[in-house]
Design a protein around this motif. Structure first.
Motif, PDB file in Angstrom:
ATOM      1  N   THR A 183      40.815  53.627  26.424  1.00 43.96           N
ATOM      2  CA  THR A 183      40.400  54.810  27.179  1.00 43.96           C
ATOM      3  C   THR A 183      40.331  56.012  26.247  1.00 43.96           C
ATOM      4  N   LEU A 184      39.385  56.892  26.526  1.00 41.96           N
ATOM      5  CA  LEU A 184      38.996  57.930  25.566  1.00 41.96           C
ATOM      6  C   LEU A 184      39.650  59.273  25.861  1.00 41.96           C
ATOM      7  N   THR A 185      40.355  59.812  24.867  1.00 43.14           N
ATOM      8  CA  THR A 185      40.823  61.190  24.947  1.00 43.14           C
ATOM      9  C   THR A 185      39.607  62.111  24.916  1.00 43.14           C
ATOM     10  N   SER A 186      39.579  63.110  25.794  1.00 43.48           N
ATOM     11  CA  SER A 186      38.392  63.945  25.900  1.00 43.48           C
ATOM     12  C   SER A 186      38.765  65.361  26.326  1.00 43.48           C
ATOM     13  N   VAL A 187      37.862  66.291  26.066  1.00 45.00           N
ATOM     14  CA  VAL A 187      38.053  67.682  26.470  1.00 45.00           C
ATOM     15  C   VAL A 187      37.317  67.903  27.794  1.00 45.00           C
ATOM     16  N   GLU A 188      38.062  68.194  28.837  1.00 44.53           N
ATOM     17  CA  GLU A 188      37.474  68.491  30.147  1.00 44.53           C
ATOM     18  C   GLU A 188      36.857  69.881  30.111  1.00 44.53           C
ATOM     19  N   ILE A 189      35.566  69.980  30.459  1.00 46.12           N
ATOM     20  CA  ILE A 189      34.894  71.286  30.443  1.00 46.12           C
ATOM     21  C   ILE A 189      34.400  71.682  31.834  1.00 46.12           C
ATOM     22  N   PHE A 190      34.735  70.895  32.875  1.00 45.21           N
ATOM     23  CA  PHE A 190      34.469  71.225  34.271  1.00 45.21           C
ATOM     24  C   PHE A 190      32.983  71.502  34.537  1.00 45.21           C
ATOM     25  N   PRO A 191      32.115  70.486  34.348  1.00 45.13           N
ATOM     26  CA  PRO A 191      30.674  70.697  34.518  1.00 45.13           C
ATOM     27  C   PRO A 191      30.260  71.106  35.933  1.00 45.13           C
TER      28      PRO A 191
END
Length: 338
Positions: A290-298
């Protein structure tokens, strides 16, 4: 099917008064507006938007402009989530959403010409920002058109309404997160630095590495399926130049997953290299690892853009600024937990 005359008769007003009440005219009392709304509900009446547009030489439709030449647009949940956010606000205020796309800038501009001339659409939301964009220049030259950009404007920044994350800070925070976890080499993978978001994240990446006095390793890859072998070769060549604990920071989740796929072609053990993306899409949760990611709230980007573009010619939202900055958040998963 009920007509505006039926609504007016049930509400006890003239058709012109009913029409003004439906458009929330300040000339109509709240009591009369309430009567008209109740009549509309009882008769299950919906306004004929097409007829209104022809009569008023304007449209209740917001045009959403997707980037041209992007093969992955239709598969990228980032754009879908933005449109969902836009639609939620537009629906609440009786606006429709029309999507403009094209394989080339010329095709996209031709579609926009049709939307403006035949559809009387004058309000647009760009879901991207890039350097020297002929599509944006075309919209700027049209009389009475209004637009909002999702992303940081490349020109006329002070005069442009826009919604954005602080992508420079997001790139900086993501890079520092990896460095503070002990990764000595951080590669920044991207597809197009002329695209404002990718470039801003790259600048943030550079700033963090400068603070740690570490070298930078940019990696340009193509998002075209036909370039898979070329991408694998570029990745192999870069990996020969780096050492220590390695992490790859991809400009978005789609590219991160593409790189995970390339590990097999490059004969790389994925458990030895950390991976991180941006957007925190649903794909990040089903990737392996599973991928660590930056949530940017699209979705929030979409709702704020809709609020800005609707508010440009009326005080529906009473906004004080012509820009909105949406926060970001790092979501840690297995791809960086080692």
């Amino acid at each position: 099917m009920a007509t505006i005359k039926d609504v007016a008769k049930l509400a006890g007003v003239s058709p012109s008064t009913a029409s003004r009440a439906m458009h929330d005219s300040s000339l109509i009392s709240e009591e009369t507006k309430s009567k008209v709304r109740h009549a509309m509900q009882e008769l299950d009446y919906s306004p004929n938007f097409a007829a209104q547009n022809l009569a008023n030489q304007s449209s209740n439709t917001i045009g959403v402009i997707l980037p041209a030449r992007e093969e992955a647009v239709g598969e990228n949940p980032f754009f879908i989530q933005i449109i969902q956010g836009l639609a939620s606000i537009c629906n609440a205020h009786d606006y429709l959403v029309a999507v403009a796309s094209g394989q080339t800038d010329e095709e996209l501009i031709k579609n926009l010409e049709t939307m403006i001339k035949r559809g009387n659409i004058t309000r647009f939301v760009f879901v991207y920002s890039q350097v020297n964009d002929p599509v944006l220049e075309f919209i700027k030259q049209q009389k009475q058109t209004q637009y909002v950009v999702i992303g940081s404007p490349e020109s006329d920044r002070d005069q442009t309404c826009y919604v954005d994350n602080d992508n420079h800070l997001a790139g900086y925070d993501a890079t520092r997160y990896l460095l503070e976890k002990g990764f000595e080499t951080v590669i920044y993978a991207y597809t197009n630095l002329d695209e404002g978001v990718q470039n801003a994240r790259y600048l943030g990446y550079q700033q963090a590495l400068n603070e740690f006095k570490l070298p930078k390793f940019p990696l340009e890859l193509s998002n075209r399926v036909a370039d898979e072998a070329k991408n694998a070769q570029a990745l192999r060549e870069l990996l020969k130049k780096v050492s220590g604990r390695i992490a790859v920071l991809a400009c978005d989740d789609i590219l991160a997953l593409d790189i995970q796929y390339l590990w097999d072609l490059c004969e790389v053990d994925p458990s030895k290299i950390a991976m991180m993306g941006f957007n925190n899409s649903g794909l990040a949760k089903i990737a392996r690892p599973t991928l660590t990611s930056v949530e940017i709230f699209p979705r929030f980007l979409g709702t704020e853009a809709a609020a800005l573009v609707i508010n440009k010619d009326k005080d529906t939202f009473k906004l004080d600024l012509n820009r909105v900055i949406v926060p970001h958040k790092i979501i840690e998963r297995d791809s960086t937990r080692f």
